[in-house]
Write a protein that holds these residues in place. Structure first.
Motif, PDB file in Angstrom:
ATOM      1  N   ILE A  14       0.841  -1.201   0.000  1.00  0.00           N
ATOM      2  CA  ILE A  14       0.000   0.000   0.000  1.00  0.00           C
ATOM      3  C   ILE A  14       0.876   1.251   0.000  1.00  0.00           C
ATOM      4  CG2 ILE A  14      -1.656   1.340   1.366  1.00  0.00           C
ATOM      5  CD1 ILE A  14      -2.780  -1.419   2.319  1.00  0.00           C
ATOM      6  N   ALA A  15       1.920   1.263   0.833  1.00  0.00           N
ATOM      7  CA  ALA A  15       2.794   2.433   0.940  1.00  0.00           C
ATOM      8  C   ALA A  15       3.492   2.749  -0.372  1.00  0.00           C
ATOM      9  CB  ALA A  15       3.834   2.217   2.039  1.00  0.00           C
ATOM     10  N   ASN A  16       3.793   1.736  -1.152  1.00  0.00           N
ATOM     11  CA  ASN A  16       4.480   1.940  -2.430  1.00  0.00           C
ATOM     12  C   ASN A  16       3.519   2.238  -3.574  1.00  0.00           C
ATOM     13  OD1 ASN A  16       7.125   1.629  -1.518  1.00  0.00           O
ATOM     14  ND2 ASN A  16       6.935  -0.578  -1.538  1.00  0.00           N
ATOM     15  N   GLY A  17       2.248   2.426  -3.287  1.00  0.00           N
ATOM     16  CA  GLY A  17       1.272   2.770  -4.311  1.00  0.00           C
ATOM     17  C   GLY A  17       0.717   1.580  -5.065  1.00  0.00           C
ATOM     18  N   GLY A  18       1.020   0.378  -4.607  1.00  0.00           N
ATOM     19  CA  GLY A  18       0.556  -0.823  -5.291  1.00  0.00           C
ATOM     20  C   GLY A  18      -0.956  -0.948  -5.328  1.00  0.00           C
ATOM     21  N   PHE A  19      -1.620  -0.567  -4.249  1.00  0.00           N
ATOM     22  CA  PHE A  19      -3.076  -0.688  -4.185  1.00  0.00           C
ATOM     23  C   PHE A  19      -3.735   0.246  -5.205  1.00  0.00           C
ATOM     24  CE2 PHE A  19      -7.271   0.364  -2.408  1.00  0.00           C
ATOM     25  CZ  PHE A  19      -7.812  -0.901  -2.370  1.00  0.00           C
ATOM     26  N   GLU A  20      -3.266   1.505  -5.257  1.00  0.00           N
ATOM     27  CA  GLU A  20      -3.840   2.452  -6.207  1.00  0.00           C
ATOM     28  C   GLU A  20      -3.617   1.990  -7.644  1.00  0.00           C
ATOM     29  OE1 GLU A  20      -1.976   3.498  -3.611  1.00  0.00           O
ATOM     30  OE2 GLU A  20      -3.414   4.683  -2.462  1.00  0.00           O
ATOM     31  N   LYS A  21      -2.426   1.460  -7.937  1.00  0.00           N
ATOM     32  CA  LYS A  21      -2.133   0.972  -9.286  1.00  0.00           C
ATOM     33  C   LYS A  21      -3.044  -0.199  -9.649  1.00  0.00           C
ATOM     34  CE  LYS A  21       2.702   2.285  -8.981  1.00  0.00           C
ATOM     35  NZ  LYS A  21       4.062   1.791  -8.743  1.00  0.00           N
ATOM     36  N   ALA A  22      -3.244  -1.114  -8.709  1.00  0.00           N
ATOM     37  CA  ALA A  22      -4.103  -2.274  -8.960  1.00  0.00           C
ATOM     38  C   ALA A  22      -5.547  -1.839  -9.191  1.00  0.00           C
ATOM     39  CB  ALA A  22      -4.014  -3.264  -7.807  1.00  0.00           C
ATOM     40  N   MET A  23      -6.035  -0.893  -8.390  1.00  0.00           N
ATOM     41  CA  MET A  23      -7.409  -0.416  -8.550  1.00  0.00           C
ATOM     42  C   MET A  23      -7.579   0.325  -9.882  1.00  0.00           C
ATOM     43  SD  MET A  23      -9.153  -1.593  -6.130  1.00  0.00           S
ATOM     44  CE  MET A  23     -10.656  -0.695  -6.389  1.00  0.00           C
ATOM     45  N   THR A  24      -6.579   1.104 -10.277  1.00  0.00           N
ATOM     46  CA  THR A  24      -6.641   1.815 -11.553  1.00  0.00           C
ATOM     47  C   THR A  24      -6.697   0.829 -12.709  1.00  0.00           C
ATOM     48  OG1 THR A  24      -5.470   3.710 -10.637  1.00  0.00           O
ATOM     49  CG2 THR A  24      -5.469   3.492 -13.033  1.00  0.00           C
ATOM     50  N   GLN A  25      -5.846  -0.183 -12.662  1.00  0.00           N
ATOM     51  CA  GLN A  25      -5.843  -1.195 -13.723  1.00  0.00           C
ATOM     52  C   GLN A  25      -7.173  -1.938 -13.770  1.00  0.00           C
ATOM     53  OE1 GLN A  25      -2.421  -3.586 -12.800  1.00  0.00           O
ATOM     54  NE2 GLN A  25      -1.008  -2.256 -13.916  1.00  0.00           N
ATOM     55  N   ALA A  26      -7.724  -2.238 -12.601  1.00  0.00           N
ATOM     56  CA  ALA A  26      -8.993  -2.975 -12.562  1.00  0.00           C
ATOM     57  C   ALA A  26     -10.126  -2.135 -13.137  1.00  0.00           C
ATOM     58  CB  ALA A  26      -9.305  -3.393 -11.131  1.00  0.00           C
ATOM     59  N   THR A  27     -10.182  -0.861 -12.767  1.00  0.00           N
ATOM     60  CA  THR A  27     -11.281  -0.029 -13.271  1.00  0.00           C
ATOM     61  C   THR A  27     -11.127   0.280 -14.751  1.00  0.00           C
ATOM     62  OG1 THR A  27     -10.160   1.980 -12.498  1.00  0.00           O
ATOM     63  CG2 THR A  27     -11.822   1.018 -11.047  1.00  0.00           C
ATOM     64  N   GLU A  28      -9.885   0.363 -15.242  1.00  0.00           N
ATOM     65  CA  GLU A  28      -9.681   0.617 -16.666  1.00  0.00           C
ATOM     66  C   GLU A  28     -10.127  -0.564 -17.525  1.00  0.00           C
ATOM     67  OE1 GLU A  28      -5.555   1.649 -16.929  1.00  0.00           O
ATOM     68  OE2 GLU A  28      -5.922   3.743 -16.390  1.00  0.00           O
ATOM     69  N   SER A  29     -10.143  -1.751 -16.937  1.00  0.00           N
ATOM     70  CA  SER A  29     -10.527  -2.917 -17.718  1.00  0.00           C
ATOM     71  C   SER A  29     -12.016  -3.262 -17.578  1.00  0.00           C
ATOM     72  CB  SER A  29      -9.676  -4.131 -17.299  1.00  0.00           C
ATOM     73  OG  SER A  29      -9.955  -4.498 -15.973  1.00  0.00           O
ATOM     74  N   LEU A  30     -12.749  -2.470 -16.827  1.00  0.00           N
ATOM     75  CA  LEU A  30     -14.186  -2.725 -16.676  1.00  0.00           C
ATOM     76  C   LEU A  30     -14.927  -2.365 -17.966  1.00  0.00           C
ATOM     77  CD1 LEU A  30     -14.928  -1.271 -13.125  1.00  0.00           C
ATOM     78  CD2 LEU A  30     -14.950  -3.665 -13.792  1.00  0.00           C
ATOM     79  N   PRO A  31     -15.953  -3.112 -18.300  1.00  0.00           N
ATOM     80  CA  PRO A  31     -16.779  -2.757 -19.464  1.00  0.00           C
ATOM     81  C   PRO A  31     -17.476  -1.412 -19.235  1.00  0.00           C
ATOM     82  CG  PRO A  31     -17.303  -4.963 -18.673  1.00  0.00           C
ATOM     83  CD  PRO A  31     -16.375  -4.341 -17.676  1.00  0.00           C
ATOM     84  N   GLU A  32     -17.778  -0.705 -20.300  1.00  0.00           N
ATOM     85  CA  GLU A  32     -18.419   0.609 -20.211  1.00  0.00           C
ATOM     86  C   GLU A  32     -19.748   0.539 -19.454  1.00  0.00           C
ATOM     87  OE1 GLU A  32     -18.830   4.541 -20.346  1.00  0.00           O
ATOM     88  OE2 GLU A  32     -17.083   3.474 -21.112  1.00  0.00           O
ATOM     89  N   SER A  33     -20.493  -0.547 -19.595  1.00  0.00           N
ATOM     90  CA  SER A  33     -21.790  -0.668 -18.914  1.00  0.00           C
ATOM     91  C   SER A  33     -21.621  -0.662 -17.394  1.00  0.00           C
ATOM     92  CB  SER A  33     -22.514  -1.939 -19.358  1.00  0.00           C
ATOM     93  OG  SER A  33     -21.736  -3.087 -19.054  1.00  0.00           O
ATOM     94  N   VAL A  34     -20.545  -1.282 -16.916  1.00  0.00           N
ATOM     95  CA  VAL A  34     -20.290  -1.298 -15.473  1.00  0.00           C
ATOM     96  C   VAL A  34     -19.901   0.095 -15.008  1.00  0.00           C
ATOM     97  CG1 VAL A  34     -18.802  -2.218 -13.650  1.00  0.00           C
ATOM     98  CG2 VAL A  34     -19.630  -3.733 -15.459  1.00  0.00           C
ATOM     99  N   LEU A  35     -19.056   0.779 -15.762  1.00  0.00           N
ATOM    100  CA  LEU A  35     -18.658   2.133 -15.390  1.00  0.00           C
ATOM    101  C   LEU A  35     -19.859   3.067 -15.354  1.00  0.00           C
ATOM    102  CD1 LEU A  35     -15.338   2.479 -17.432  1.00  0.00           C
ATOM    103  CD2 LEU A  35     -15.580   2.098 -14.983  1.00  0.00           C
ATOM    104  N   GLN A  36     -20.766   2.906 -16.297  1.00  0.00           N
ATOM    105  CA  GLN A  36     -21.969   3.726 -16.327  1.00  0.00           C
ATOM    106  C   GLN A  36     -22.833   3.440 -15.089  1.00  0.00           C
ATOM    107  OE1 GLN A  36     -24.397   3.165 -19.784  1.00  0.00           O
ATOM    108  NE2 GLN A  36     -25.718   4.890 -19.330  1.00  0.00           N
ATOM    109  N   SER A  37     -22.965   2.178 -14.727  1.00  0.00           N
ATOM    110  CA  SER A  37     -23.739   1.807 -13.547  1.00  0.00           C
ATOM    111  C   SER A  37     -23.116   2.390 -12.275  1.00  0.00           C
ATOM    112  CB  SER A  37     -23.831   0.287 -13.402  1.00  0.00           C
ATOM    113  OG  SER A  37     -24.531  -0.264 -14.497  1.00  0.00           O
TER     114      SER A  37
END
Length: 66
Positions: free
Chosen positions: A38-61
């Motif tokens: 977490i301190a090295n920014g790993g959590f933020e990077k993982a969450m960013t990668q996960a949200t970038e790969s979500l389908p548009e319908s999920v992001l809209q929801s």
């Protein structure tokens, strides 16, 4: 020696209370692998990668929920 880092301000120290924030609310124990991740920014990077790969319908929801 246990080293801590305040997640809020990023200060590293050996005390139990962050000398900058004056609280223990955001402490990360850098000897703990998950806290170090977490301190090295790993959590933020993982969450960013996960949200970038979500389908548009999920992001809209998600936008409709917030």
């Amino acid at each position: 020696m246990i080293e801590f880092q305040c997640y809020q301000c990023g200060s590293k120290f050996e005390a139990i209370i962050c000398p900058t924030c004056k609280t223990d609310a955001h402490l990360l124990d850098l000897s703990n692998p998950m806290d170090a991740f977490i301190a090295n920014g790993g959590f933020e990077k993982a969450m960013t990668q996960a949200t970038e790969s979500l389908p548009e319908s999920v992001l809209q929801s998600l936008g409709e929920v917030s």
